[in-house]
Structures are given as C-alpha cells and as structure tokens.
Enzyme design. Structure first.
Site, PDB file in Angstrom:
ATOM      1  N   HIS A   1       0.914  -1.168  -0.321  1.00  0.00           N
ATOM      2  CA  HIS A   1      -0.052  -0.141  -0.142  1.00  0.00           C
ATOM      3  C   HIS A   1       0.987   1.345  -0.091  1.00  0.00           C
ATOM      4  O   HIS A   1       0.597   2.111  -0.860  1.00  0.00           O
ATOM      5  CB  HIS A   1      -1.000  -0.356   1.073  1.00  0.00           C
ATOM      6  CG  HIS A   1      -2.114   1.300   1.455  1.00  0.00           C
ATOM      7  ND1 HIS A   1      -3.475   0.978   1.050  1.00  0.00           N
ATOM      8  CD2 HIS A   1      -1.412   2.372   2.004  1.00  0.00           C
ATOM      9  CE1 HIS A   1      -3.822   2.410   0.703  1.00  0.00           C
ATOM     10  NE2 HIS A   1      -2.890   2.922   1.629  1.00  0.00           N
TER      11      HIS A   1
ATOM     12  N   HIS B   1     -10.307   3.472  -1.104  1.00  0.00           N
ATOM     13  CA  HIS B   1     -10.563   3.187   0.122  1.00  0.00           C
ATOM     14  C   HIS B   1     -11.311   1.633   0.072  1.00  0.00           C
ATOM     15  O   HIS B   1     -12.318   1.580   0.294  1.00  0.00           O
ATOM     16  CB  HIS B   1     -11.120   4.455   1.022  1.00  0.00           C
ATOM     17  CG  HIS B   1     -10.251   4.613   2.535  1.00  0.00           C
ATOM     18  ND1 HIS B   1     -11.003   5.290   3.430  1.00  0.00           N
ATOM     19  CD2 HIS B   1      -9.060   4.618   2.597  1.00  0.00           C
ATOM     20  CE1 HIS B   1     -10.151   4.978   4.678  1.00  0.00           C
ATOM     21  NE2 HIS B   1      -9.033   5.094   4.186  1.00  0.00           N
TER      22      HIS B   1
END
Length: 740
Positions: free
Chosen positions: A34, A88
C-alpha cells in the site's frame, strides 16, 4: 502485525541490530504494498508525467498543474490546480460508511498539504452484482458515507461513475479524486526544509482507530474481515475536517508553513518520516507530546494510529506560537511534537509522562528511543518485487441471438448504464457556487473565475472492458474520459489514475494488471495528457476471487468560459444528428467484446478496434463542441448507441434515426450495442461544417433529426424500435426501483 523474514533480514543488516517492536511495525507498514508500491513501482515508469503545464508531478501528496494563461481572470497570478486520487477499498468492505467517508477526508487533506483549497470531488465506485442484497448494502453505505462527509465539509461532488460486476462481490472498490485551487505564492510541498524547524501536529486527537491500516490494505480480504478487521478502519469527523480546511487556509495565507503532510497510511510515523526523508533530513519526535483522546496509549499506537483529520506541519520556531493560536481559534488540537534534524529519524517515548508538554531537557534525556533509523531507508529501502506475469486468455467468440427490443430494454435498464441519479442527488454538487455543469452529464464543469476558465472533470473506469481486454480496455478508458471532456468543449490538460488489481503474486492477475498500466500509459501519451499522479491498490482479492483489473482515470480539461453544449437534443433548434468516429460501423468489422450487451446475454467477442487517430478526434471534437451551430453533444460509450440515444431525448424532444447496416456484420443490431470509444453524437445546424472538420480524421454519419414527439424512433436494418421518453425513464430507473 509482523515483519516478513526477508524484510527483517534487510532491516537487521542496515541497523546492525534487531529492530524494536515499534521499528518493526513501522517498517512493516511503510514497506507494505500500500505504501511502497513494491509490485507496481517497476511498471509506473511507463507513464509520461511531464509537460510544460506540470508544476509538481508524482511523489507528493497531490500533483500540481498550471492552468493555461487566458489573461482574463480575476487575478494576474498564474492559477494552479491540484489533482489527487486515492482508494479506500478494504475499509469500505468492512465498514462501508466510515470506509468511504474517510477516503474522502484523506484525499481532501492531500489537497490541503499542497497549500490548496478543495473545490471539487469525484468518486468512482465498483460493487458486486446489483441484484445481490450484500452489494446493495455496501452500495448504500458507501454512497451515504461519501455524501455525508463531502456535504459536511462543503466540497461539491460533481462527477463520478458506478459499475456493478460479479467479481467485486467480495471486494468493492471506492476510488475518490479531489481537485484543489492554489497559485505559486501559496504552494506548499511535503519536502522538509531546514533542521531546527519544529514539527507541529494539528487536528483531532489521536486514538486507537485505524491501527495497521496500511498493512491491512496490502492483504487479501479474509472471510471474517467484516468483524476481525474493523479496528483497522478509521472513523471520520467531517466537522473537524472543515475546521482543518479553514485553519489551513489561514496558515497558508500568513505564510506560516514550510512543508506539510497529511496523516493517512501509517499515521504519524508515515507522515513525519516521509516529510523529512524527502528533504534528505531526519527528525526527533517525542511521541508522548501528541495530544491523545484515549488514556494509556503506547508508543506503537501513537506512532501508527490512523486517526483522521490530522496534519503534520513543518514550522519555523518563531511561527509556532501563531500556528497554535490559529489552531485554538478553530478549536483544533495542536502539539509541538519535535523538530527537523540533520540526523536519523528518532522517536522517543516516556509513558509515565504521556500528555505532559514539559520541555525540560532532563525529561527529554530520560525518554526511551523507540525508533532510531535512517529516514530515507525507512521510506525508500523496501526492495521491489519481481513477479511473473501471464497474459489473460482472449474470450471466445459467442454472439447471442436476441430480439432487438428485448436487447435494447436489457441494455438500457442495466444498473451499469441506467441513471445514477439516486447516487448524485445525495451529493451537494453546487456548494461553493462554482459548478456550472453537474453530475449526470458527460463531464462536470467547474468555474475557475480566478483564471477566467472552465475546468471540465471526467472520471471512471470500465471493468467489462478491462476484463475482456486489459490493454485495449485501458486504452479505451483513457480515450473515453478524454471524449467526455471534449464533448463539453474542453481540451484535456492532465490526469491522475487509481490502479486497482487483485493479488499480484498470481501470474494471471499480475498479467492483467501489467496490461492496464501499459494500455492507460500508451493512450494518455498519445493524447498528450500527462499522468501527473495516482494511487495503486493491489491485493483486492477475497474468498470470492480477484477483482477485474480496474484502472480509474480522473481527467481534467480547460476551456474558455464556463458554458457547454447540452447533452439532450433541442427540437426547436432543428438541424441534424450526426454520429462521428464510428470506424467499426464504417468498416463493417464490429467487435462486441466488453459490451454491456454481451454482459446481459452471456456472450463473448473480441474487443472493438480503437480509432486510428484518437488525438485528432479529441482535438476536432473540442473545436466542434464550441461552435455556435452546435446544439448538443453526447459521447457514445457504455451501452453503445442504444444508451447514448436514449439519454439524449426528453418529454419535449425526441429523435427519429436510422442506423446504417454494418457491412459484413452478421447482425445489423451490433451497430446499436458495440462500445468502441472515441465516438460522439452531435446535434448541429451546420452538418457540412462538421463533416469538413472531421475530414480525414474520423467518419461522420447522419443518423436523422430531432423531433418534438418526445420519443425515440430507431430503425436498424429492417427493424424499427420505438420507445417514449416516459418508457425510457422507467427503464433507466433500475437503481432507484431496486433500492426502494
């Protein structure tokens, strides 16, 4: 949380000792997929990110692009916009409301980090099959979260897309983009400037929410993720974010900030270490000085919590008192947590002194150093992955035989092509009084009066396209977004992307991901549209399987003034309806691959060939859209001509059209449903001028003319389809009807 054995060996070798628990957790999060892009960074050099308009490209919290100098704005200063996009995804599966809401909050703070004021939001959302109750639950929660947060902070959500596909059932995607406004004098970056400057944390108090969020986002979703991973989801407070937006404006106006970074992935540890690493510097941070909302927090929790609505600022010592006073004025917490140094990145902690703001030197000397590492190694030391990739197999040709009317109704009523009014009516898209064209059109337009220009915004992806053909599907997505902007008379300026994929350790998944990177990069370069920033989200995989390779592109363009041609036809204006760019129809070689038509009838086919001169099509369409004789323009993409024609009629104005037979095509109805990008429908009172403009660029076909009957009369070969505006409205209300 645990650091992988191979990574631990590298860390031990660099530190010449075992890492502390806090260091190990910090490395695990900052070296996660990430944060470090370990599987994707080797591919991203394919994107062209430079251009004379690019002020700051990839690598900062948001990109900065200069608007063309029109010379007729309210200010003599060159106007800049910021562009950012983020995902998200995993949080929105576990907690759709808070996951989506905090995605909005995060991308807005990325905008603040650059000294910009947020002026527009756009969201691209992807869910499982619409008929499934779980998909509807996620869909409703995500939209509610976005609308709540965006409406509360007063930033309009003006554009976006929604797609439903069975392969998102176990892992939805929530991609959010933000555009901000600034100029050269106000510009701030995330590059620390000077040893001795203070690090000041402003915003909400730190709690235990969002712990390990970065590593959580870098793993496949487990079957019990909705319960077990809930602590990794942040909880948003939009009212605090609104105060932070306004306080940030004052900080920037008064020149109090040397650099800034928002606290997102990996919390304070991520923001502060990245800030100083970019400047080739270090920091000394006293973790117990961080203002906290929960008692007895330990060093690791303070360091990695992803509590929202927080910013880390570099401030000259003489300005610290003023920053604290402004924070107090806006009822925001403020802590002087340390300073920039020319040494290592060091974090100390004395749990017995939590909350004590004493600056006594003996106190500082007694604190335990829980982190002491080189900031650059922490931020850039993660080794890249060298993963095998295999090309996905091409779909087999399987063209279904269907009734024309049944096929039209199925495609027009599909949740993917139906009206998204249920979504955007929940968003305040007019707050800020800049929106001149809102959601529901090809592209939104925001009035940038400071530069005397309109800013067109288009965003979206197409999982049917990239599932069928990752490379060509991604190329088509770039062209389709550029066509949306051109249809409003705007010239493409720059783009940001969000690249979503499954588990990259699976060769077929990584092959599909590699394909979307190559395709998107190739078409953006062809269109001379630099990709100035973006986000990568991998490991979007679950017990239900991997998601389709999904590139979301947010593309902006500029135009003189703020007006644009309509999307709907006007019967009183007369003229002809022209179809431009349909080279597949002209050649009689229509591919239906990736179309909603095949999705509805479980068929397969090759992806349609893309136009030979896409850049010339976009340039010419922009010019034609701005002509006085142009009444309406609408791009043709998802759902093909069937959906585009249906969207152009109203109770007051209909269309009578004839679709030419498609040469050697086995089924002349293919012409109505194929989804070749780069096409548009144009109502014009000067059809010969349009033909002249597109001479040598793209084919132009006259389909018919507007009527005052409020109906679509469409002849395809020897078959005729008739639907009233009311019937089409009913077909296109699938989402509203399905959520009642």
């Amino acid at each position: 949380m645990s650091l992988a054995d191979s990574d631990r060996e590298l860390v031990v070798s660099e530190l010449e000792r075992e890492p502390t628990p806090a260091e190990a957790a910090l490395f695990e999060n900052l070296w996660s997929e990430h944060c470090a892009y370990r599987s994707s960074r080797p591919l991203l050099s394919a994107f062209e990110s430079e251009g004379e308009q690019v002020v700051i490209g990839p690598g900062d919290d948001a990109a900065v692009v200069a608007l063309p100098d029109a010379g007729d704005g309210e200010s003599d200063e060159r106007t800049y916009i910021t562009m950012g996009i983020e995902s998200h995804n995993h949080p929105s599966y576990v907690d759709p409301f808070d996951g989506a809401a905090t995605g909005v909050g995060g991308i807005v703070r990325d905008t603040l980090s650059m000294g910009a004021y947020p002026i527009a939001l756009a969201d691209s959302l992807y869910f499982g099959a619409f008929e499934r109750e779980h998909s509807k639950y996620l869909f409703e929660g995500v939209v509610e979260g976005i609308s709540h947060y965006g409406n509360c902070i007063g930033v309009p959500t003006v554009a976006g897309s929604v797609d439903f596909h069975p392969d998102y059932e176990g892992n939805p995607l929530v991609n959010v983009a933000c555009v901000g406004l600034t100029n050269e004098e106000r510009l701030v970056t995330a590059l620390a400037q000077e040893p001795g400057n203070k690090l000041v944390l402003v915003g909400n108090a730190t709690g235990r929410d969002g712990l390990g969020g970065a590593s959580f986002a870098s793993e496949d979703l487990a079957e019990d993720a909705e319960t077990e991973d809930r602590p990794a989801v942040q909880v948003g407070d939009p009212y605090a974010e609104k105060l932070l937006i306004e306080a940030n404006e004052v900080f920037v106006d008064e020149g109090l900030i040397e650099s800034a970074r928002d606290l997102g992935a990996a919390g304070l540890g991520g923001a502060s270490s990245e800030l100083v690493a970019k400047g080739g510097l270090g920091a000394h941070i006293e973790l117990d000085r961080v203002h906290q909302r929960e008692p007895n927090m330990n060093a690791l929790e303070i360091l990695l919590a992803e509590s929202q609505e927080r910013m880390c600022y570099e401030v000259e010592p003489d300005n610290v008192e003023r920053v604290a006073a402004i924070a107090d004025r806006f009822d925001l917490g403020c802590s002087v947590i340390g300073e920039v140094t020319d040494g290592n990145y060091v974090c100390t902690f004395d749990g017995s002194e939590t909350g004590d703001d004493s600056s006594d030197e003996d106190d500082s000397a007694s604190r335990e150093a829980v982190v002491d590492v080189d900031a650059e190694f922490l931020g850039e030391g993660a080794p890249m992955n060298d993963l095998p990739a295999t090309e996905p197999a091409e779909p087999e040709s399987d063209r279904p035989e269907t009734d024309l009317e049944a096929a039209f109704d199925a495609v027009v009523s599909s949740p993917n092509t139906a009206s998204k009014r249920w979504v955007y009516r929940q968003y305040d898209h007019e707050v800020g009084i800049r929106t001149t064209v809102g959601p529901g059109d090809d592209a939104a337009i925001i009035a940038v009066r400071e530069a005397g220009q309109g800013l067109a915004i288009s965003t979206g992806g197409a999982p049917n396209w990239t599932s069928a053909a990752p490379v060509d599907g991604a190329r088509a997505i770039a062209l389709e977004n550029a066509t949306n902007v051109a249809a409003k008379g705007a010239t493409p300026l720059a783009a940001v992307d969000c690249l979503n994929g499954g588990n990259p350790e699976k060769p077929d998944v990584y092959g599909g991901f590699t394909g979307i990177v190559d395709g998107l990069a190739e078409m953006c370069e062809t269109l001379s549209t630099p990709v100035v920033g973006g986000n990568v989200s991998l490991y979007n995989d679950s017990v239900a399987g991997p998601i389709p390779p999904t590139p979301t592109l947010a593309l902006v363009g500029t135009k003189a003034g703020y007006d644009a041609p309509a999307l709907s036809v006007d019967a009183t204006a007369g003229g002809e309806l022209l179809l431009i760019g349909d080279s597949a129809l002209e050649a009689g070689e229509i591919g239906l691959g990736g179309s909603e038509y095949l999705a509805q009838f479980d068929g397969g086919d090759r992806f349609p060939a893309l136009p030979e001169r896409p850049a010339a099509i976009i340039e010419t369409l922009t010019s034609v859209a701005n002509a006085d004789e142009t009444i309406a323009v609408h791009d043709v993409s998802h759902g093909g001509l069937a959906v585009a024609l249906a969207e152009m009629i109203s109770d007051d104005a209909g269309l009578a059209v004839t679709i030419p037979e498609a040469g050697s095509s086995d089924d002349c109805a293919d012409a109505l449903f194929h989804e070749q990008p780069g096409r548009a429908l144009i109502q014009t009172t000067a059809p010969d001028d349009v033909r002249d403009a597109f001479e040598g660029v793209a084919p132009v076909v006259s389909l018919g003319a507007p009527t005052d009957e409020g109906a679509l009369e469409c002849t395809v070969g020897d078959r005729t389809l008739s639907r009233t505006a009311s019937e089409i409205r009913s077909l296109r209300s699938t989402i509203e009807d399905g959520l009642e």
